[in-house]
Design an enzyme around this catalytic site. Structure first.
Site, PDB file in Angstrom:
ATOM      1  N   HIS A 236       0.901  -1.188  -0.022  1.00 41.26           N
ATOM      2  CA  HIS A 236      -0.017   0.192   0.065  1.00 41.26           C
ATOM      3  C   HIS A 236       0.828   1.250  -0.115  1.00 41.26           C
ATOM      4  O   HIS A 236       0.584   2.235  -0.761  1.00 41.26           O
ATOM      5  CB  HIS A 236      -0.784   0.175   1.111  1.00 41.26           C
ATOM      6  CG  HIS A 236      -2.103  -1.174   1.560  1.00 41.26           C
ATOM      7  ND1 HIS A 236      -1.742  -2.081   2.366  1.00 41.26           N
ATOM      8  CD2 HIS A 236      -2.808  -1.542   0.483  1.00 41.26           C
ATOM      9  CE1 HIS A 236      -2.750  -2.788   2.373  1.00 41.26           C
ATOM     10  NE2 HIS A 236      -3.547  -2.493   1.089  1.00 41.26           N
TER      11      HIS A 236
ATOM     12  N   ASP B 246      -2.770  -8.332  -7.330  1.00 40.65           N
ATOM     13  CA  ASP B 246      -4.442  -8.405  -7.990  1.00 40.65           C
ATOM     14  C   ASP B 246      -4.479  -8.126  -9.321  1.00 40.65           C
ATOM     15  O   ASP B 246      -5.512  -7.243  -9.748  1.00 40.65           O
ATOM     16  CB  ASP B 246      -5.427  -7.490  -6.820  1.00 40.65           C
ATOM     17  CG  ASP B 246      -4.895  -7.866  -5.434  1.00 40.65           C
ATOM     18  OD1 ASP B 246      -5.051  -9.049  -5.040  1.00 40.65           O
ATOM     19  OD2 ASP B 246      -4.636  -6.786  -4.631  1.00 40.65           O
TER      20      ASP B 246
ATOM     21  N   GLN C 175      -8.300  -8.186 -10.364  1.00 35.11           N
ATOM     22  CA  GLN C 175      -9.067  -6.916 -10.166  1.00 35.11           C
ATOM     23  C   GLN C 175      -8.575  -5.551 -11.057  1.00 35.11           C
ATOM     24  O   GLN C 175      -9.638  -5.077 -11.206  1.00 35.11           O
ATOM     25  CB  GLN C 175      -8.655  -6.757  -8.497  1.00 35.11           C
ATOM     26  CG  GLN C 175      -8.880  -5.322  -7.878  1.00 35.11           C
ATOM     27  CD  GLN C 175      -8.695  -5.263  -6.476  1.00 35.11           C
ATOM     28  OE1 GLN C 175      -9.613  -5.857  -5.702  1.00 35.11           O
ATOM     29  NE2 GLN C 175      -7.856  -4.672  -6.095  1.00 35.11           N
TER      30      GLN C 175
HETATM   31  O1  PAF Z   1      -7.593  -4.411  -3.140  1.00 35.22           O
HETATM   32  C1  PAF Z   1      -8.199  -4.337  -2.327  1.00 35.22           C
HETATM   33  O2  PAF Z   1      -7.601  -4.004  -1.122  1.00 35.22           O
HETATM   34  C2  PAF Z   1      -9.710  -4.164  -2.304  1.00 35.22           C
HETATM   35  O3  PAF Z   1     -10.217  -4.920  -3.271  1.00 35.22           O
HETATM   36  C3  PAF Z   1     -10.336  -2.468  -2.655  1.00 35.22           C
HETATM   37  C4  PAF Z   1      -9.521  -2.068  -4.110  1.00 35.22           C
HETATM   38  C5  PAF Z   1      -9.714  -1.599  -1.617  1.00 35.22           C
HETATM   39  C6  PAF Z   1     -11.759  -2.570  -2.927  1.00 35.22           C
HETATM   40  O4  PAF Z   1     -12.304  -2.853  -1.502  1.00 35.22           O
END
Ligand code: PAF
Length: 298
Positions: free
Chosen positions: A37, A151, A154
């Site tokens: 992050h 991810d 995603q």
């Molecule tokens: O990758 C994540 O932490 C989650 O899927 C996100 C993008 C914050 C959505 O809740």
């Protein structure tokens, strides 16, 4: 760093900053902040005037109630880390703010959301992810959205949604941040016992083994996925899936002809981990480096 608990407060803060022409970057998270992050925040910090990070543990993307319950929640620590990394606004709404009574609308993401992670976690997983990301985009109206490449599905789902719904945002997918032994940073790593943590290093080692085969000229998907399975089996790990896919649609490829992803998911004990590596055929690797990733010392 300021804190916004509701959409009105977030928008009021951003309106003032936008009046001065600020470029806004959004880093959405579910908390349990780690180096992955913080790398997204660092990239946002380098390219945007204002960095917003969100923390919201989104119940709609969890398929198992136990997984949702077990998800680590540590807002105070997360806020300290995000502030130190240069976040300007932390948006941490509660569930009522995001899903008020009567909430009924969900984004339908199509077949891309049914493969791999969608097949294991259920189609509601990516519908839940897309819905919360769309809501966050509307709440914050950022110029740039930062997601991590770990991810991969995603990223593909959100990229598709941004394109299909004409969302006025640039999506930047940042390299996976890894521990010293290659394990991709994830909030779930904290759940591994010491013995499981040691075995988990095999995930990235197996992907690197496939990458080495590609560099020696291998292009057959079966040979690559077999090499991964064989390396994992040495640690007693059987992947839930392991496949060579195209990055946009995550369709399985029989052969490596263009840039592709080798993706895998595996359970180590009770903990489910995913990882992937970008591959390009050997003849392309001089012009297109397959993967640039950040390796951190733990
Ligand atoms: O990758 C994540 O932490 C989650 O899927 C996100 C993008 C914050 C959505 O809740």
């Amino acid at each position: 760093m300021t804190l916004a608990r509701d959409v009105a407060g977030l928008r009021a803060q951003l309106a003032q900053l936008r009046a001065g022409g600020a470029r806004v970057g959004l880093v959405p998270t579910m908390g349990a902040i780690h180096e992955g992050h913080l790398a997204l925040v660092a990239t946002a910090r380098a390219h945007c005037d204002v960095v917003v990070a969100s923390i919201f543990v989104n119940p709609r993307q969890f398929d198992e109630a136990a997984d949702l319950l077990a998800y680590p929640r540590c807002e105070e620590r997360d806020a300290e880390l995000l502030a130190a990394a240069g976040v300007d606004i932390l948006f941490a709404p509660d569930s009522e703010e995001v899903y008020p009574h009567g909430f009924a609308t969900t984004v339908e993401v199509g077949p891309l959301g049914e493969r791999f992670e969608g097949a294991v976690r259920g189609r509601s997983h990516f519908a839940g992810v897309a819905t919360i990301v769309l809501k966050l985009l509307h709440m914050c109206s950022p110029d740039v959205l930062y997601l991590g490449r770990k991810d991969a599905q995603q990223v593909a789902v959100i990229r598709r949604m941004v394109q299909d719904l004409d969302l006025p945002v640039e999506l930047v997918a940042c390299p996976t941040v890894r521990e010293a032994d290659g394990l991709a940073r994830s909030s779930r790593n904290a759940r591994l016992s010491a013995a499981e943590r040691a075995r988990a290093a095999a995930l990235y080692a197996s992907l690197r083994q496939a990458q080495a085969l590609v560099q020696s000229g291998e292009t057959d998907a079966r040979a690559l996925t077999e090499a991964v399975r064989e390396r994992l089996s040495r640690e007693g790990i059987t992947p839930e899936y392991c496949a060579l896919v195209c990055p946009d649609e995550l369709r399985e490829l029989p052969k490596l002809e263009e840039e592709a992803l080798l993706i895998l998911a595996a359970r180590i004990g009770q903990t489910r981990l995913i990882d992937n590596i970008a591959l390009a055929p050997a003849w392309r690797s001089q012009s297109a480096p397959a993967e640039q990733e950040a390796l951190c010392s733990a």
